[in-house]
Design an enzyme around this catalytic site. Structure first.
Site, short mmCIF file in Angstrom:
data_model
loop_
_atom_site.label_atom_id
_atom_site.label_comp_id
_atom_site.label_asym_id
_atom_site.label_seq_id
_atom_site.Cartn_x
_atom_site.Cartn_y
_atom_site.Cartn_z
N ARG A 171 29.10 50.20 -9.81
CA ARG A 171 30.39 49.74 -10.41
C ARG A 171 29.85 48.50 -10.91
O ARG A 171 30.67 47.90 -11.75
CB ARG A 171 31.17 49.19 -8.95
CG ARG A 171 31.74 50.15 -8.24
CD ARG A 171 32.41 49.87 -6.92
NE ARG A 171 33.55 48.77 -7.25
CZ ARG A 171 34.71 48.94 -7.54
NH1 ARG A 171 35.24 50.16 -7.60
NH2 ARG A 171 35.64 47.99 -7.65
N ARG A 246 37.04 50.16 5.77
CA ARG A 246 36.67 48.90 6.22
C ARG A 246 37.97 48.08 6.00
O ARG A 246 38.91 48.65 5.29
CB ARG A 246 35.68 48.41 5.23
CG ARG A 246 34.22 48.82 5.11
CD ARG A 246 33.39 48.66 6.38
NE ARG A 246 33.09 47.36 6.70
CZ ARG A 246 32.46 47.04 7.80
NH1 ARG A 246 32.40 47.67 8.84
NH2 ARG A 246 31.95 45.88 7.81
N GLU A 299 36.59 35.66 3.03
CA GLU A 299 36.91 36.85 3.19
C GLU A 299 35.82 37.64 4.22
O GLU A 299 34.50 37.47 4.10
CB GLU A 299 36.72 37.57 1.91
CG GLU A 299 37.66 38.75 1.65
CD GLU A 299 37.72 39.24 0.37
OE1 GLU A 299 38.16 38.54 -0.70
OE2 GLU A 299 37.43 40.23 -0.14
#
Ligand code: FAD
Ligand code: UDP
Length: 382
Positions: A171, A246, A299
């Protein structure tokens, strides 16, 4: 004809609009209390800043039709995602580019020299990388891999990079110039009024009945067809087992002024428990001067339990086997089609969900006009 579309994210909204424009009645439902799916945005009550509730979302695409489509429903300001990363107590720029390489190795290499330098570091014994780690070692060598990818990936995915597919690393680009644009697509931006406003506008059309706080499981009605953008295993009541995801937790904090001077700061070291901090006013540079306060989110990634929101499909070998079983089950089930990130259990960006939903609409027109049954999948999910 009355159709049911499950999920008010981009996938569901694009489909619902198309069906409604064709004159069909559509019931569009979402169990959440808001539109937008995982792209939902809202104004933070304390600071007034536009917040991306489920994590930072930057729109980027190479598909002109998708870009033109989405901009019909609201203004997008140009936005280039320039991610910073802390590794070993120092700040770098991502994706890996010439500045990262020169800073990290204390060099002043030009593009040609940097390419040679990294080629020498790369593991040439790995000819066909079989996983994330091998892909990284064969591309950038051990130092950059350990500094930027190993710790972050262990935290993000909960397994060693050697157990993950190489597609996850692919990616991200590696650049031998000073271009630090996180994405390579020609069209990039963030909607002026947030993503939820865009989705509201997509479905603001006759023939669509919207029901929020409504689960598909609670609907007792027969439809001509159901378009399901929720998790495929959930549709079948997990009868073959649960596909792994996840999930993320966000630790909100606010303060005065500017906390980190940028929208996204990644924390690549394994001993820092969170993966990144997003400071949301930086996602809207056109309005950030209005806000004296700032709001940020740390996060944290973990395995999704039965009650957690599914974020990232894990897609390890075990999940892929189970996915194939669900695909076979879906193919033998009539009256439902699966779309989107959860319906096809793939790591899809927003633009791809829109592109695929538009392609599904095209195909649907042909099939419905010849009275053919709609398929369980418009895109092969494997
Ligand atoms: P979703 O947005 O997940 O919508 C599905 C909806 O279905 C949900 O609202 C859910 O509540 C509802 N639903 C599910 N089951 C049921 C049921 N049984 N009954 C009723 N409702 C149900 N993409 C980008 O392009 N750029 C980014 O920068 C980017 N950043 C991301 C960051 C994070 C942290 C994550 C997790 C994803 C990111 N993405 C990004 C990907 C983006 O979020 C997805 O591509 C997009 O949300 C997919 O849209 P969707 O409609 O397929 O699914
Ligand atoms: N990644 C990493 N370090 C970083 C950023 C990304 O190791 O600083 C890895 C990580 O495994 C991540 C993958 O690269 O899942 C893809 O990164 P991307 O930024 O696309 O992840 P997303 O924004 O989708 O979470």
């Amino acid at each position: 004809m009355r159709y049911c579309v499950v999920g008010c994210g981009f996938s569901g909204a694009v489909l619902a609009r198309h069906l409604a424009r064709k004159g069909h009645k559509v019931l569009l439902i979402d169990e959440r209390n808001h539109l937008g799916g995982n792209c939902h945005t809202y104004r933070d009550a304390n600071t007034g800043i536009m917040v991306h509730q489920y994590g930072p979302h930057i729109f980027h695409t190479g598909d002109r039709r998708t870009w033109d489509y989405v901009r019909q429903f609201g203004n997008f300001y140009p936005y280039v995602n320039r991610v910073k990363a802390i590794s070993g107590g120092r700040v770098y720029t991502l994706p890996i580019n010439l500045l990262t390489i020169n800073q990290f190795f204390g060099q002043t290499l030009n593009p040609h020299e940097a390419r040679q330098f990294i080629t020498e570091k790369a593991d040439r014994n790995i000819v066909s990388p079989r996983n994330f780690e091998e892909q990284a070692l064969s591309m950038i060598g051990p130092e950059l891999y350990h500094a930027f990818f190993y710790g972050y990936t262990c935290k993000q995915w909960g397994v060693k990079p050697s157990e993950l597919p190489d597609s996850i690393l692919k990616r991200l680009p590696v650049r031998f110039n000073y271009d630090d644009n996180y994405f390579s697509h020609p069209y990039q931006g963030i909607p002026e009024n947030g993503y939820t406003a865009i989705i509201e506008n997509i479905i603001n059309i006759e023939n669509i009945e919207i029901k929020l706080k409504t689960s598909f499981e609670d609907i007792d009605e027969d439809f001509s067809h159901v378009f399901y953008t929720g998790p495929i295993d959930r549709y079948f009541n997990f009868r073959l087992g649960r596909l792994g995801y996840r999930t993320l937790s966000f630790d909100r904090f606010e303060g005065d002024g500017d906390y980190q001077g940028t929208a996204v700061m990644n924390y690549c070291d394994e001993d820092v428990p969170y993966t990144r901090i997003s400071e949301h006013k930086h996602f809207a540079p056109w309005e950030q001067e209005k806000f004296s306060r700032t709001v940020c989110f740390r996060e944290f990634s973990r395995l999704a339990g039965p009650d957690d929101a599914p974020y990232y499909p894990i897609r390890l070998a075990g999940e892929k086997r189970l996915l194939n079983d669900y695909i076979a089950l879906a193919r033998s089930t009539r009256g439902v089609s699966f779309l989107g990130r959860l319906g096809t259990y793939r790591y899809l960006d927003m633009d791809v969900t829109i592109t695929e939903a538009l392609a599904a609409c095209d195909r649907m027109d042909t099939l419905l006009s010849t009275q053919q049954e709609l398929p369980p999948f418009f895109t092969d999910p494997v």
